[in-house]
Design a protein around this motif. Sequence first.
Motif, PDB file in Angstrom:
ATOM      1  N   SER A   1      60.440  93.450 -51.198  1.00  0.00           N
ATOM      2  CA  SER A   1      60.898  92.783 -49.980  1.00  0.00           C
ATOM      3  C   SER A   1      60.711  91.267 -50.063  1.00  0.00           C
ATOM      4  CB  SER A   1      60.131  93.333 -48.769  1.00  0.00           C
ATOM      5  OG  SER A   1      60.337  94.720 -48.630  1.00  0.00           O
ATOM      6  N   LEU A   2      59.562  90.837 -50.582  1.00  0.00           N
ATOM      7  CA  LEU A   2      59.316  89.402 -50.710  1.00  0.00           C
ATOM      8  C   LEU A   2      60.236  88.757 -51.732  1.00  0.00           C
ATOM      9  CD1 LEU A   2      55.389  89.374 -50.635  1.00  0.00           C
ATOM     10  CD2 LEU A   2      56.950  88.796 -48.769  1.00  0.00           C
ATOM     11  N   GLY A   3      60.592  89.503 -52.769  1.00  0.00           N
ATOM     12  CA  GLY A   3      61.466  88.941 -53.799  1.00  0.00           C
ATOM     13  C   GLY A   3      62.860  88.628 -53.321  1.00  0.00           C
ATOM     14  N   ARG A   4      63.262  89.205 -52.191  1.00  0.00           N
ATOM     15  CA  ARG A   4      64.599  88.943 -51.657  1.00  0.00           C
ATOM     16  C   ARG A   4      64.666  87.646 -50.856  1.00  0.00           C
ATOM     17  NH1 ARG A   4      65.334  95.135 -49.439  1.00  0.00           N
ATOM     18  NH2 ARG A   4      65.752  96.118 -51.461  1.00  0.00           N
ATOM     19  N   ILE A   5      63.509  87.083 -50.531  1.00  0.00           N
ATOM     20  CA  ILE A   5      63.465  85.844 -49.754  1.00  0.00           C
ATOM     21  C   ILE A   5      63.629  84.659 -50.700  1.00  0.00           C
ATOM     22  CG2 ILE A   5      62.099  84.467 -48.146  1.00  0.00           C
ATOM     23  CD1 ILE A   5      60.608  87.006 -47.377  1.00  0.00           C
ATOM     24  N   LYS A   6      64.579  83.802 -50.417  1.00  0.00           N
ATOM     25  CA  LYS A   6      64.910  82.690 -51.315  1.00  0.00           C
ATOM     26  C   LYS A   6      64.161  81.405 -50.994  1.00  0.00           C
ATOM     27  CE  LYS A   6      67.809  85.393 -53.316  1.00  0.00           C
ATOM     28  NZ  LYS A   6      67.428  85.987 -54.621  1.00  0.00           N
ATOM     29  N   GLN A   7      63.352  81.398 -49.943  1.00  0.00           N
ATOM     30  CA  GLN A   7      62.644  80.182 -49.555  1.00  0.00           C
ATOM     31  C   GLN A   7      61.426  79.945 -50.443  1.00  0.00           C
ATOM     32  OE1 GLN A   7      62.435  81.279 -45.188  1.00  0.00           O
ATOM     33  NE2 GLN A   7      62.761  79.067 -44.979  1.00  0.00           N
ATOM     34  N   SER A   8      60.901  78.739 -50.346  1.00  0.00           N
ATOM     35  CA  SER A   8      59.673  78.381 -51.063  1.00  0.00           C
ATOM     36  C   SER A   8      58.482  78.739 -50.186  1.00  0.00           C
ATOM     37  CB  SER A   8      59.682  76.881 -51.381  1.00  0.00           C
ATOM     38  OG  SER A   8      58.432  76.476 -51.883  1.00  0.00           O
ATOM     39  N   PHE A   9      57.669  79.695 -50.642  1.00  0.00           N
ATOM     40  CA  PHE A   9      56.522  80.118 -49.844  1.00  0.00           C
ATOM     41  C   PHE A   9      55.491  80.806 -50.734  1.00  0.00           C
ATOM     42  CE2 PHE A   9      59.014  83.930 -50.123  1.00  0.00           C
ATOM     43  CZ  PHE A   9      58.093  84.968 -50.103  1.00  0.00           C
ATOM     44  N   VAL A  10      54.274  80.915 -50.192  1.00  0.00           N
ATOM     45  CA  VAL A  10      53.206  81.678 -50.829  1.00  0.00           C
ATOM     46  C   VAL A  10      52.556  82.555 -49.771  1.00  0.00           C
ATOM     47  CG1 VAL A  10      52.736  79.978 -52.628  1.00  0.00           C
ATOM     48  CG2 VAL A  10      51.489  79.862 -50.458  1.00  0.00           C
TER      49      VAL A  10
END
Length: 423
Positions: free
Chosen positions: A316-325
């Motif tokens: 699920s997190l891998g689908r987000i294209k934003q820069s985040f941690v």
Amino acid sequence: MAKLAGSRERASSSLQLPPSPEQNQPNKPNTARTRYDFTTVPPSPSTRAGRSFPPPLSPPADRSRHRSGGREMESSAAAAEEERGFAASLTARYSEWVVEELDELRGSFLLTDPAMPGHPIVYASRGLASLTGYPRRDVLGRNARLFQGAATDRAAVAGVREAVRGQRAHQVAILNYRRDGSPHWVLLHIAPVFHAADGRVLHFLAVQVPIAAATARRAACLGPAVFAACREEARVEEELPCATHWGEVFVDIDKRGLEAEEPRVASGCDKEKALSTASSIFSALNRYSKLTGLVVCGKRCDSVGIPALSSSLNLSLGRIKQSFVLTDRHLPDMPIVYASDAFISLTGYSREEILGCNCRFLSGPDTSVDVLEEISRHICCEEACTVRLLNYRKDGSTFRDLLQVSPIRNASGKVAFHVWVSP
């Protein structure tokens, strides 16, 4: 006056039109084209009043054929580029020669990447093409469920799904379908490929071993004797209450094969073959991963003491294209447990360098201490905040960040993680 009349008669006679060809040749049939006659073939360009004309242009069909050929070339080039992109999932983590090494291994198997959208197949062996009839180009990029069909047991599929979510090995006999639609029974063995340093799942390995029809006949004839011999592998009640359930689940709905009506039981030899194939694949991946310093293994080894996120959360997190941690406040020093690809590109650090570190590793001499303290206060109060912060990349260059820090709560309402987003 007589002279004037004579001159008028001469002028009138001089203005008369010459007789038409039809008048001169009254008996000749009329072959002249009318404006509505579309049946008469026009004269050849070379015979029109003795003049020569350039040859006609190519018909539109030729141009469409050329355009079609161009589209086919573009399509094949795009397919080749896409195949290289899936191969990069392996070569970037192991080496450029790992694909050649895997091609030399015997057996029917594939590798999937849970970090990519859709959990696609990134490698398919030659043995898989022989077993299923699918060439490699038709398999890469697709989810492994393409082998399932109408009579595939939903319970078996659910077991595989739970094993993937739990990041553990799993074996099950399952009915799959070839490319031509014919059903066949295989022993499916799946296993996660872990990063030896932080315990992340890099790939999933799926080995398919065909189950011979004789095994199913022997199980049907011997009945409880076979299950008694295999009681250490699977405990079944003496009455076999699930036998009728199997018959209902594995019914050949679309009549694609009578052999789909009876479930098959994998023999001990089939299971040993699956384990041996998986062991050979893990050895190859481990050997080539050492060339890049990213060592892999078949068992999770959390050397940094950070528990790995579940495969479903990683997906699920891998689908987000934003820069985040993502950080875990329940671990000492609130370490980073996930970093997006965009964050890696922004900071210049590798994922291995980021995981396990506190977010202050991006701070430098000119980073505002007051802003850092403001973030800490909001984290302690379990509140979200937005601040402007000066951070440093790996190469020492600075970048100003509009940072958003928000708590992520679990089903019980407790804060499980904090997400740090850089728009």
